[in-house]
Design a protein around this motif. Structure first.
Motif, PDB file in Angstrom:
ATOM      1  N   ARG A  89      41.492  49.429  53.659  1.00 40.84           N
ATOM      2  CA  ARG A  89      42.161  48.374  52.872  1.00 40.84           C
ATOM      3  C   ARG A  89      41.484  48.328  51.503  1.00 40.84           C
ATOM      4  O   ARG A  89      40.266  48.160  51.430  1.00 40.84           O
ATOM      5  N   ALA A  90      42.280  48.471  50.430  1.00 39.63           N
ATOM      6  CA  ALA A  90      41.722  48.493  49.074  1.00 39.63           C
ATOM      7  C   ALA A  90      40.957  47.208  48.772  1.00 39.63           C
ATOM      8  O   ALA A  90      41.299  46.135  49.281  1.00 39.63           O
ATOM      9  N   LEU A  91      39.921  47.328  47.958  1.00 43.44           N
ATOM     10  CA  LEU A  91      39.167  46.151  47.518  1.00 43.44           C
ATOM     11  C   LEU A  91      39.896  45.571  46.306  1.00 43.44           C
ATOM     12  O   LEU A  91      40.014  46.226  45.275  1.00 43.44           O
ATOM     13  N   GLU A  92      40.393  44.356  46.419  1.00 43.32           N
ATOM     14  CA  GLU A  92      41.141  43.734  45.321  1.00 43.32           C
ATOM     15  C   GLU A  92      40.192  42.871  44.498  1.00 43.32           C
ATOM     16  O   GLU A  92      39.504  42.029  45.059  1.00 43.32           O
ATOM     17  N   PRO A  93      40.143  43.058  43.179  1.00 44.81           N
ATOM     18  CA  PRO A  93      39.207  42.269  42.371  1.00 44.81           C
ATOM     19  C   PRO A  93      39.708  40.873  42.000  1.00 44.81           C
ATOM     20  O   PRO A  93      38.905  40.004  41.650  1.00 44.81           O
ATOM     21  N   ILE A  94      41.018  40.672  42.040  1.00 44.41           N
ATOM     22  CA  ILE A  94      41.546  39.355  41.618  1.00 44.41           C
ATOM     23  C   ILE A  94      42.864  39.055  42.335  1.00 44.41           C
ATOM     24  O   ILE A  94      43.673  39.962  42.557  1.00 44.41           O
ATOM     25  N   ILE A  95      43.034  37.783  42.683  1.00 41.64           N
ATOM     26  CA  ILE A  95      44.277  37.323  43.298  1.00 41.64           C
ATOM     27  C   ILE A  95      44.679  36.039  42.589  1.00 41.64           C
ATOM     28  O   ILE A  95      43.823  35.172  42.344  1.00 41.64           O
ATOM     29  N   HIS A  96      45.951  35.911  42.267  1.00 41.14           N
ATOM     30  CA  HIS A  96      46.456  34.672  41.677  1.00 41.14           C
ATOM     31  C   HIS A  96      47.260  33.920  42.726  1.00 41.14           C
ATOM     32  O   HIS A  96      48.167  34.475  43.336  1.00 41.14           O
ATOM     33  N   TRP A 100      45.647  29.142  40.515  1.00 37.55           N
ATOM     34  CA  TRP A 100      44.224  29.501  40.486  1.00 37.55           C
ATOM     35  C   TRP A 100      44.063  31.012  40.359  1.00 37.55           C
ATOM     36  O   TRP A 100      44.941  31.776  40.742  1.00 37.55           O
ATOM     37  N   GLN A 101      42.885  31.427  39.850  1.00 43.07           N
ATOM     38  CA  GLN A 101      42.485  32.832  39.912  1.00 43.07           C
ATOM     39  C   GLN A 101      41.326  32.932  40.910  1.00 43.07           C
ATOM     40  O   GLN A 101      40.358  32.169  40.835  1.00 43.07           O
ATOM     41  N   ILE A 102      41.466  33.819  41.853  1.00 41.98           N
ATOM     42  CA  ILE A 102      40.429  34.036  42.864  1.00 41.98           C
ATOM     43  C   ILE A 102      39.790  35.383  42.556  1.00 41.98           C
ATOM     44  O   ILE A 102      40.451  36.427  42.602  1.00 41.98           O
ATOM     45  N   LEU A 103      38.519  35.344  42.181  1.00 42.57           N
ATOM     46  CA  LEU A 103      37.810  36.530  41.710  1.00 42.57           C
ATOM     47  C   LEU A 103      36.901  37.045  42.818  1.00 42.57           C
ATOM     48  O   LEU A 103      36.076  36.296  43.347  1.00 42.57           O
ATOM     49  N   LEU A 104      37.055  38.305  43.164  1.00 40.20           N
ATOM     50  CA  LEU A 104      36.323  38.906  44.284  1.00 40.20           C
ATOM     51  C   LEU A 104      35.372  39.964  43.724  1.00 40.20           C
ATOM     52  O   LEU A 104      35.826  40.988  43.191  1.00 40.20           O
ATOM     53  N   LEU A 105      34.078  39.698  43.824  1.00 41.00           N
ATOM     54  CA  LEU A 105      33.099  40.593  43.217  1.00 41.00           C
ATOM     55  C   LEU A 105      32.420  41.463  44.277  1.00 41.00           C
ATOM     56  O   LEU A 105      32.359  41.109  45.454  1.00 41.00           O
TER      57      LEU A 105
END
Ligand SMILES: [Fe+2]
Length: 249
Positions: A89-96, A100-105
């Motif tokens: 499963r690809a690593l997603e850096p951001i989800i809207h 809101w913006q959900i930032l995944l580091l």
């Protein structure tokens, strides 16, 4: 909108694998059965999905998450192998979501227990927070704060000062979620709540000055309700739900 954060399942290649006296796959399955009852809009798994970085462990974790039928994302912890994880499963850096913006580091560093974000990822974060004004929820594996346990601080986020020194942190970050410490914690840093979640696998003893495990403590997950009120202000409420350990026999 409801997000559920899970963390630190520490699955092994062997489905019967044990992490610090806990049969982790059984623990994951029983926890997901409780999570399913909430029908979340998004599940975020904040690292240490696998204990050994094996493809088989990621495939089984993904299978259990897919079975819930809701959107889910994951990010790597120190025990993970990001490239193998991304095969499944690809690593997603951001989800809207919901304004809101959900930032995944990604704080993974090869061969190290501690974490680091690095200059490039911090520069991307700076640019993202400067370019988009929507409220931000940030998730990473390693806590970007010191905790009340010296041994854990030695394997914390190495560049946490640089993380907090960048622009927009106190303005746009509404909360930071992390895993890694295997117990619930909340603290404020620069006015931003930083919260961890219990592990799916065994819990570490909070505020212990030496490494200590409590295999009988319940695991849990975090529920995060996100929204924007009528005045355009971001709204976030959160709590941890504990799932009792099933004692064998
Ligand atoms: Fe962990």
């Amino acid at each position: 909108m409801l997000i559920i954060q899970l963390s630190d399942s520490h699955l092994k290649a062997d489905p019967a694998g044990v992490y610090r006296d806990v049969e982790v796959e059984a623990r994951l399955i029983s926890m997901l059965a409780v999570v399913a009852g909430y029908q979340p809009d998004l599940i975020v798994v904040s690292g240490d999905v696998s204990d050994d970085g094996s493809l088989a462990s990621y495939q089984r974790a993904a299978g259990h998450l897919d079975a819930l039928g809701c959107r889910w994302v994951w990010l790597p912890g120190n025990h993970d192998h990001p490239a193998t994880m991304a095969e499944v499963r690809a690593l997603e850096p951001i989800i809207h979501l919901a304004g809101w913006q959900i930032l995944l580091l990604n704080s993974w560093v090869e061969g190290e227990e501690g974490g680091r974000l690095g200059r490039q990822q911090l520069a991307h974060l700076d640019a993202q927070l400067a370019g988009e004004a929507s409220p931000a929820l940030l998730v990473l594996h390693h806590p970007p704060v010191s905790v009340e346990a010296d041994w854990m601080n030695e394997i914390g986020l190495e560049d946490r000062e640089a993380f907090w020194a960048g622009p927009g942190r106190s303005d746009h970050l509404q909360a930071v979620l992390c895993g890694h410490i295997h117990h619930e914690m909340t603290c404020l840093h620069q006015g931003v709540p930083v919260m961890s979640v219990p592990a799916i696998a065994a819990q570490f003893v909070p505020e212990s000055q030496e490494f200590a495990v409590d295999s009988h403590a319940p695991g849990g997950f975090r529920l995060i309700h996100l929204g924007v009120d009528d005045a355009g202000q971001p709204r976030l409420s959160t709590r941890v739900e504990y799932v009792p350990v099933q004692q064998p026999g």
